[in-house]
Design a protein around this motif. Structure first.
Motif, PDB file in Angstrom:
ATOM      1  N   ASP A   1      17.406  28.066  47.570  1.00  0.00           N
ATOM      2  CA  ASP A   1      16.896  26.878  48.281  1.00  0.00           C
ATOM      3  C   ASP A   1      15.400  26.717  48.033  1.00  0.00           C
ATOM      4  O   ASP A   1      14.922  25.627  47.716  1.00  0.00           O
ATOM      5  N   GLY A   2      14.664  27.822  48.178  1.00  0.00           N
ATOM      6  CA  GLY A   2      13.218  27.784  47.948  1.00  0.00           C
ATOM      7  C   GLY A   2      12.879  27.463  46.502  1.00  0.00           C
ATOM      8  O   GLY A   2      11.928  26.730  46.223  1.00  0.00           O
ATOM      9  N   LEU A   3      13.660  27.999  45.597  1.00  0.00           N
ATOM     10  CA  LEU A   3      13.460  27.730  44.170  1.00  0.00           C
ATOM     11  C   LEU A   3      13.660  26.244  43.880  1.00  0.00           C
ATOM     12  O   LEU A   3      12.836  25.623  43.195  1.00  0.00           O
TER      13      LEU A   3
ATOM     14  N   PHE B   1      31.019  42.539  56.398  1.00  0.00           N
ATOM     15  CA  PHE B   1      29.914  41.728  56.900  1.00  0.00           C
ATOM     16  C   PHE B   1      28.658  41.696  56.034  1.00  0.00           C
ATOM     17  O   PHE B   1      27.944  40.701  56.028  1.00  0.00           O
ATOM     18  N   ALA B   2      28.377  42.756  55.286  1.00  0.00           N
ATOM     19  CA  ALA B   2      27.156  42.777  54.465  1.00  0.00           C
ATOM     20  C   ALA B   2      27.121  41.664  53.419  1.00  0.00           C
ATOM     21  O   ALA B   2      26.060  41.068  53.206  1.00  0.00           O
ATOM     22  N   PRO B   3      28.246  41.328  52.777  1.00  0.00           N
ATOM     23  CA  PRO B   3      28.188  40.234  51.805  1.00  0.00           C
ATOM     24  C   PRO B   3      27.724  38.905  52.407  1.00  0.00           C
ATOM     25  O   PRO B   3      27.088  38.104  51.724  1.00  0.00           O
ATOM     26  N   ILE B   4      28.010  38.679  53.683  1.00  0.00           N
ATOM     27  CA  ILE B   4      27.551  37.451  54.342  1.00  0.00           C
ATOM     28  C   ILE B   4      26.024  37.402  54.336  1.00  0.00           C
ATOM     29  O   ILE B   4      25.423  36.380  54.006  1.00  0.00           O
ATOM     30  N   GLY B   5      25.392  38.519  54.689  1.00  0.00           N
ATOM     31  CA  GLY B   5      23.932  38.586  54.704  1.00  0.00           C
ATOM     32  C   GLY B   5      23.330  38.467  53.316  1.00  0.00           C
ATOM     33  O   GLY B   5      22.312  37.789  53.127  1.00  0.00           O
ATOM     34  N   ILE B   6      23.944  39.099  52.337  1.00  0.00           N
ATOM     35  CA  ILE B   6      23.430  39.025  50.959  1.00  0.00           C
ATOM     36  C   ILE B   6      23.558  37.602  50.419  1.00  0.00           C
ATOM     37  O   ILE B   6      22.647  37.104  49.755  1.00  0.00           O
ATOM     38  N   ARG B   7      24.666  36.932  50.721  1.00  0.00           N
ATOM     39  CA  ARG B   7      24.794  35.523  50.310  1.00  0.00           C
ATOM     40  C   ARG B   7      23.717  34.662  50.966  1.00  0.00           C
ATOM     41  O   ARG B   7      23.146  33.774  50.321  1.00  0.00           O
ATOM     42  N   LYS B   8      23.464  34.914  52.238  1.00  0.00           N
ATOM     43  CA  LYS B   8      22.426  34.161  52.959  1.00  0.00           C
ATOM     44  C   LYS B   8      21.068  34.378  52.297  1.00  0.00           C
ATOM     45  O   LYS B   8      20.314  33.431  52.072  1.00  0.00           O
ATOM     46  N   LEU B   9      20.754  35.617  51.950  1.00  0.00           N
ATOM     47  CA  LEU B   9      19.487  35.938  51.296  1.00  0.00           C
ATOM     48  C   LEU B   9      19.389  35.235  49.941  1.00  0.00           C
ATOM     49  O   LEU B   9      18.402  34.566  49.653  1.00  0.00           O
ATOM     50  N   SER B  10      20.408  35.376  49.105  1.00  0.00           N
ATOM     51  CA  SER B  10      20.384  34.768  47.762  1.00  0.00           C
ATOM     52  C   SER B  10      20.304  33.251  47.846  1.00  0.00           C
ATOM     53  O   SER B  10      19.559  32.619  47.089  1.00  0.00           O
ATOM     54  N   ASN B  11      21.064  32.655  48.758  1.00  0.00           N
ATOM     55  CA  ASN B  11      21.017  31.202  48.910  1.00  0.00           C
ATOM     56  C   ASN B  11      19.658  30.729  49.407  1.00  0.00           C
ATOM     57  O   ASN B  11      19.179  29.670  48.995  1.00  0.00           O
ATOM     58  N   ALA B  12      19.002  31.495  50.263  1.00  0.00           N
ATOM     59  CA  ALA B  12      17.659  31.126  50.729  1.00  0.00           C
ATOM     60  C   ALA B  12      16.664  31.146  49.570  1.00  0.00           C
ATOM     61  O   ALA B  12      15.814  30.257  49.461  1.00  0.00           O
ATOM     62  N   VAL B  13      16.767  32.148  48.692  1.00  0.00           N
ATOM     63  CA  VAL B  13      15.892  32.199  47.513  1.00  0.00           C
ATOM     64  C   VAL B  13      16.155  30.981  46.632  1.00  0.00           C
ATOM     65  O   VAL B  13      15.222  30.318  46.168  1.00  0.00           O
TER      66      VAL B  13
END
Length: 146
Positions: A139-141, A125-137
């Protein structure tokens, strides 16, 4: 313990120099790119690129919060490495030209996971959260580049 590795990659519209400058700006741009799962973000030293030290809380779940104290380095051209001083957590941002004025940006995050049944759930499950975090960065970029 098993090594857990998560990579997210995307092509964005901006030169590698511009993209890397935005990612390296831990005092100005980065606080605006972090998603809601990052709280209490603070620049402790520096603020731009190598030598910067940042702290924040990473909310992996509602109950699991990790305190991160990361030191930023530039292991090679086009790369930023954020290395947590309290754990094995490492995120390497890489930026390279993608043609037509674009850049390929990747975030590669690794850490030593727990063992046993807890490690199984962390690896699942942790990779799901890390992908969400990286993708949010990312998206903002992208929003900052347009």
């Amino acid at each position: 313990m098993a090594r857990i590795s998560v990579e997210v990659e995307r092509i964005v519209g901006g030169s590698p120099e511009r993209v890397l400058a935005l990612l390296s700006d831990y005092a100005g741009t980065r606080p605006q790119l972090w998603p809601e799962m990052i709280t209490d973000y603070r620049v402790v030293e520096g603020g731009e690129g190598a030598g910067t030290r940042i702290t924040y809380q990473l909310h992996a779940t509602r109950k699991r919060v990790r305190e991160v104290d990361a030191l930023v380095s530039t292991p090679s051209a086009g790369k930023l490495l954020e290395a947590d001083q309290r754990s094995s957590l490492r995120t390497e941002w890489s930026v390279r030209a993608a043609g037509a004025g674009g850049s390929t940006v990747s975030a590669h995050t690794t850490w030593d996971g727990a063992s046993g049944i807890g490690g199984f759930f962390e690896k699942t499950f942790a990779p799901i959260g890390i992908r969400k975090l990286s993708n949010a960065v990312l998206d903002g970029l992208e929003a900052r580049l347009h």
